[in-house]
Design an enzyme around this catalytic site. Structure first.
Site, PDB file in Angstrom:
ATOM      1  N   SER A 178       0.820  -1.351   0.071  1.00  0.00           N
ATOM      2  CA  SER A 178      -0.003  -0.026   0.022  1.00  0.00           C
ATOM      3  C   SER A 178       0.683   1.222   0.069  1.00  0.00           C
ATOM      4  O   SER A 178       0.980   2.184   0.812  1.00  0.00           O
ATOM      5  CB  SER A 178      -0.934   0.166   1.143  1.00  0.00           C
ATOM      6  OG  SER A 178      -1.731  -1.378   1.105  1.00  0.00           O
ATOM      7  N   ARG A 193       7.389   6.488  -4.657  1.00  0.00           N
ATOM      8  CA  ARG A 193       7.930   7.181  -3.152  1.00  0.00           C
ATOM      9  C   ARG A 193       7.172   6.298  -2.072  1.00  0.00           C
ATOM     10  O   ARG A 193       6.306   5.868  -2.103  1.00  0.00           O
ATOM     11  CB  ARG A 193       7.648   8.696  -3.332  1.00  0.00           C
ATOM     12  CG  ARG A 193       6.064   8.588  -3.240  1.00  0.00           C
ATOM     13  CD  ARG A 193       5.646  10.295  -3.035  1.00  0.00           C
ATOM     14  NE  ARG A 193       4.093  10.363  -3.314  1.00  0.00           N
ATOM     15  CZ  ARG A 193       3.827  10.647  -4.630  1.00  0.00           C
ATOM     16  NH1 ARG A 193       4.344  11.037  -5.472  1.00  0.00           N
ATOM     17  NH2 ARG A 193       2.483  10.739  -4.706  1.00  0.00           N
ATOM     18  N   ASP A 231      -3.875  -1.198  -1.339  1.00  0.00           N
ATOM     19  CA  ASP A 231      -5.173  -1.602  -0.615  1.00  0.00           C
ATOM     20  C   ASP A 231      -6.641  -0.885  -0.896  1.00  0.00           C
ATOM     21  O   ASP A 231      -7.450  -1.729  -0.806  1.00  0.00           O
ATOM     22  CB  ASP A 231      -4.706  -1.143   0.907  1.00  0.00           C
ATOM     23  CG  ASP A 231      -4.354   0.128   1.264  1.00  0.00           C
ATOM     24  OD1 ASP A 231      -4.157   0.798   0.384  1.00  0.00           O
ATOM     25  OD2 ASP A 231      -3.995   0.697   2.460  1.00  0.00           O
TER      26      ASP A 231
HETATM   27  C1  GLC Z   1      -0.832   6.159   1.673  1.00  0.00           C
HETATM   28  C2  GLC Z   1      -0.288   5.248   0.411  1.00  0.00           C
HETATM   29  C3  GLC Z   1      -1.359   4.593  -0.376  1.00  0.00           C
HETATM   30  C4  GLC Z   1      -2.439   3.866   0.434  1.00  0.00           C
HETATM   31  C5  GLC Z   1      -2.791   4.662   1.829  1.00  0.00           C
HETATM   32  C6  GLC Z   1      -3.565   3.940   2.466  1.00  0.00           C
HETATM   33  O1  GLC Z   1      -1.419   7.199   1.097  1.00  0.00           O
HETATM   34  O2  GLC Z   1       0.573   5.950  -0.342  1.00  0.00           O
HETATM   35  O3  GLC Z   1      -1.055   3.700  -1.379  1.00  0.00           O
HETATM   36  O4  GLC Z   1      -3.453   3.321  -0.193  1.00  0.00           O
HETATM   37  O5  GLC Z   1      -1.621   5.311   2.357  1.00  0.00           O
HETATM   38  O6  GLC Z   1      -3.121   2.816   3.113  1.00  0.00           O
END
Ligand code: GLC
Length: 518
Positions: A178, A193, A231
């Site tokens: 995620s 990143r 996610d």
């Molecule tokens: C951050 C991550 C993203 C993820 C979110 C919730 O924003 O960059 O990829 O979906 O957290 O976990």
């Protein structure tokens, strides 16, 4: 003699700790405390800083909608609108055993998901805690740890199930990773990143699927990585699996982000790939990055600016830093520290414990808001137990009101993001469900109601057509459903026709593909 009262109770914190409160409330003359009137004056100032008017919200929605469009049209934008190569909604008839690995913000989770069809499933899972060092250490080591946990899980759960694993047979695995990754295919993802405080070295800019496969080989696991997913994408697919009215998914946890299903013809930046324009593909918005660097649209206070400046990624994830569970406690702490510096709060008391960055967990804000007692015993407990500080009722009421302002702003900003997707996709008239997950949504009192109230402030009565609901487990069930897509012939055809086209057109140079696929 000042009057004294007693109160007691106990509460279990989200961390699992039980906080027993047994309080003797003294009169308020012993220590130099701020008066009720002073606190009320201060509160007015913070109210104006943290309150979002409906008009301001509509302006944010407009800028947000435009940003989403730009991200779909052009590669490498701040809000990257990542094509996920997850084609279309599940049918509800997906079946089979799948492994799911979930690397989110706090834990690592391994699941065995059995999809039973008709929107039903069974799940067996184990959680492993990640240490701060692991989050900052070398990336390959982090993936090695993931593979090691998978091995333990497989050995435990498949050791005796010889029918489940025949020699040479590989288990399909969906890996929920995620963090923003640009993808060229479903089992590929280059980390754009790190977010949420992660900073593992030698990982940004690399294909994390490839790195993870290397770790799988190291542990000789009978596993085949079939999908790398976010996610939000998992949540979108899992929620639709059980509730087909779900069109959008949002995570409100350590991070904040959303996914939705887009018509391929509208993803202009990948038009040249020749994917059937009538197909649908999930988009991982990575909306936490909205308004990063430029800070043109969001109402940032000086506390938000400090949170940003002192983070490991200044300038980045501007929207997320106003909303997600990782930061709300810190925002409140910075306001309190300012009032300590101004000599308004805790005069004559030692405040060193409260001066430590990130010591005030967002879970404390939830507890403060949900304190049911007149004396606000929970808040007494938090301040005495964790920070060795005494508070008056006026101060406690002030802290609770502040928590409410910060929590409410987070929810109303979230409404702006949801409203932007709803406007862009034209979902307002027919209405839709929004699958939502994460600790803020699930545990923060009144968060969902505030999101709904925000949607009505933006859209008027019609805002009622957009309803959030607690999502299905996206990182487990969603990931398994997506891993099962691999078996689906029609979807395979879409992916293959896209790949063939790329070969025919000479788009196989990987550097070029990286660019065009984002
Ligand atoms: C951050 C991550 C993203 C993820 C979110 C919730 O924003 O960059 O990829 O979906 O957290 O976990």
């Amino acid at each position: 003699m000042p009057a004294s009262r007693r109160g007691s109770g106990s509460v279990t914190l989200p961390t699992g700790q039980t906080l027993a409160i047994h309080t003797r409330i003294q009169g308020e003359e012993d220590l130099p405390h701020a008066t009720k009137k002073t606190m009320a004056d201060h509160l007015r100032k913070y109210e104006s800083l943290f309150t979002l008017t409906p008009q301001r919200m509509r302006m944010i929605v407009e800028a947000f909608t435009e940003t989403l469009e730009i991200g779909l049209n052009k590669p490498n934008q701040i809000v990257p609108m990542i094509p996920t190569y997850v084609f279309g909604w599940p049918t509800g008839q997906e079946t089979g055993d799948f492994l799911a690995l979930d690397l989110g913000g706090t834990n690592l989770r391994v699941c065995l998901v059995t999809l039973q069809g008709e929107g039903k499933f069974e799940i067996t899972q184990t959680k492993y805690r990640l240490t701060e060092e692991q989050k900052q250490d070398d990336g390959q080591k982090l993936f090695d740890f993931c593979a090691e946990c998978l091995k333990t899980f497989v050995d435990t759960n498949f050791g005796e199930r010889d029918s489940a694993l025949k020699p040479g047979q590989n288990l399909p695995l969906g890996f929920t990773f995620s963090y923003p990754c640009s993808q060229e295919r479903i089992d590929h993802g280059e980390l754009i990143r790190w977010t949420k405080g992660f900073g593992a070295a030698n990982t940004e800019g690399r294909d994390v699927a490839e790195m993870f496969k290397k770790s799988l080989e190291k542990y000789q696991l009978p596993i085949q990585l079939t999908a790398l997913i976010n996610d939000t994408t998992g949540t979108l697919i899992a929620s639709h699996y059980v509730n087909p009215r779900t069109k959008i998914a949002v995570i409100f946890g350590t991070g904040c982000n959303a996914a939705y299903m887009e018509n391929v013809k509208n993803i202009e930046k990948i038009n040249h790939l020749g994917i059937d324009p009538a197909a649908e593909m999930a988009i991982n918005c990575e909306w936490g990055a909205f308004d990063s660097f430029e800070h043109e649209h969001l109402p940032r206070t000086k506390y938000d600016a400090i949170v940003d400046d002192t983070s490991n990624k200044p300038g980045e994830q501007a929207f997320e830093k106003l909303i997600s569970g990782r930061y709300l406690g810190e925002i409140l702490r910075l306001v309190i520290c300012e009032l300590i510096d101004e000599g308004v709060l805790f005069l004559g008391q030692n405040t060193y414990k409260l001066e430590k960055p990130y010591c005030l967990d967002t879970a404390f804000l939830s507890l403060m808001e949900s304190d049911p007692t007149d004396e606000l015993l929970m808040i007494i407990g938090i301040f005495t137990h964790f920070f060795a500080l005494e508070t008056t009722l006026a101060e406690r009421q002030f802290f609770r009101a502040l928590a409410k302002l910060i929590g409410r702003r987070a929810a109303r900003l979230s409404s702006c993001g949801i409203a932007a997707i709803v406007s862009k996709m034209g979902y307002l008239e027919e209405g839709c469900m929004v699958g939502a997950d994460g600790s803020l949504y699930n545990k923060y009192p009144g968060f969902a109601d505030r999101v709904h109230e925000g949607l009505q402030d933006i859209f008027g009565e019609k805002g009622r057509n957009i309803i959030t609901h607690h999502a299905e487990d996206g990182s487990g069930v969603g990931s398994a459903i997506i891993a099962s897509y691999d078996k689906d012939q029609e979807r395979r055809w879409i992916v293959h026709s896209c790949l063939n086209y790329r070969q025919d057109e000479g788009h196989c140079d990987s550097a070029k593909n990286r660019q065009i696929a984002m």
